[in-house]
Design a protein around this motif. Structure first.
Motif, PDB file in Angstrom:
ATOM      1  N   ASP A 141      -2.240  -3.113  -2.701  1.00 41.16           N
ATOM      2  CA  ASP A 141      -1.778  -3.306  -1.313  1.00 41.16           C
ATOM      3  C   ASP A 141      -2.567  -2.409  -0.358  1.00 41.16           C
ATOM      4  OD1 ASP A 141       0.072  -5.081  -2.250  1.00 41.16           O
ATOM      5  OD2 ASP A 141       1.810  -3.761  -2.003  1.00 41.16           O
ATOM      6  N   ASP A 162      -4.917  -3.523   2.736  1.00 42.29           N
ATOM      7  CA  ASP A 162      -4.672  -3.020   4.097  1.00 42.29           C
ATOM      8  C   ASP A 162      -5.932  -2.353   4.649  1.00 42.29           C
ATOM      9  OD1 ASP A 162      -2.085  -3.902   3.908  1.00 42.29           O
ATOM     10  OD2 ASP A 162      -1.209  -1.912   3.586  1.00 42.29           O
ATOM     11  N   THR A 195      -5.924   4.635   6.383  1.00 41.86           N
ATOM     12  CA  THR A 195      -5.978   3.339   7.062  1.00 41.86           C
ATOM     13  C   THR A 195      -5.359   3.441   8.457  1.00 41.86           C
ATOM     14  OG1 THR A 195      -5.893   2.225   4.921  1.00 41.86           O
ATOM     15  CG2 THR A 195      -5.321   0.904   6.851  1.00 41.86           C
TER      16      THR A 195
END
Length: 195
Positions: free
Chosen positions: A119, A123, A172
Motif C-alpha cells: 500500500d 501511495d 509520501t
C-alpha cells in the motif's frame, strides 16, 4: 515423559499440532497406567513417534515462516519509514523475538507487513506521479521563471530524491506537501502577474 517435557519446553510448544500430539501421548499413558490392554507399549511408542514428528514439522514450518518474514523485512525500501509500515514492521519483529511464536503467528504478522508495504509503495508511486505532473505544469507555465516557483520546484525535487533514498524525513506526505507548496507558488505568481 521426557518427550513431553522436551516438547513443552521447545520453541514449538505452542503449535496446535504439537499440543494435540502431547495430549494423545498423555491419554495413551493414562490408559496404560490404568492397566488397560487397549494402551499397550506399542500404542505409547506410536504416540511418542507422532509427537516427535509434530515437533519436527512445526520447527520446519516456523523456519519457513521466519525466512518469509526476513524477506519481507528486507524489502521495505523506499517506504520503511511510512507510519503503517513502521507499525507492521515493529509488530513482526516482536513476534520474531518470541521464540515460541507459532508459524501461523509469524505468517500473519508477515502478511500484515507485506500488505502495508505494498500500500505504501502504491501511495508513493501515485504521489511521485502527481508531483512530476505538477513540476511539468510549472515548467511549462508563464510563471516558470519566477524565483518562488523555481524554489518550490527545487524543494519538491529534493524531497522526492530524499524519499527515494528512504529518508525518515521525506515521507509520501512530505512529497504531497511539497507538491501543494509548488501549486500555491504557481497560483501566487499567476495572481501577481495578472494584476
Amino acid at each position: 515423559d521426557d518427550a513431553v517435557t522436551a516438547a513443552k519446553t521447545s520453541d514449538q510448544a505452542t503449535e496446535p499440532e504439537v499440543i494435540a500430539a502431547i495430549k494423545k501421548l498423555q491419554d495413551a499413558q493414562a490408559v496404560a497406567a490404568a492397566d488397560s490392554p487397549a494402551a499397550l507399549t506399542a500404542d505409547i511408542a506410536e504416540k511418542l513417534a507422532e509427537l516427535k514428528t509434530a515437533v519436527n514439522q512445526a520447527a520446519t514450518a516456523q523456519e519457513a515462516a521466519k525466512d518469509k518474514a526476513n524477506e519481507a523485512l528486507n524489502d521495505l525500501q523506499p517506504v520503511s519509514n511510512e507510519p503503517g509500515v513502521e507499525t507492521a514492521k515493529a509488530a513482526l519483529e516482536k513476534v520474531l523475538a518470541n521464540d515460541t511464536a507459532t508459524a501461523q503467528e509469524i505468517t500473519d504478522a508477515t502478511q500484515k507487513l507485506l500488505n502495508e508495504t505494498a500500500d505504501a509503495k502504491a501511495d508513493r508511486s501515485s504521489a511521485e506521479t502527481d508531483a512530476q505532473n505538477t513540476i511539468t505544469k510549472a515548467m511549462n507555465s508563464e510563471q516558470s521563471e519566477e524565483p518562488a516557483v523555481q524554489e518550490a520546484i527545487d524543494h519538491l525535487n529534493q524531497v522526492m530524491s530524499n524519499a527515494a533514498n528512504d529518508s525518515p524525513d521525506a515521507l509520501t506526505a512530505d512529497i504531497d506537501a511539497a507538491r501543494k507548496a509548488l501549486d500555491n507558488a504557481l497560483a501566487t505568481a499567476q495572481a501577481a502577474q495578472e494584476q
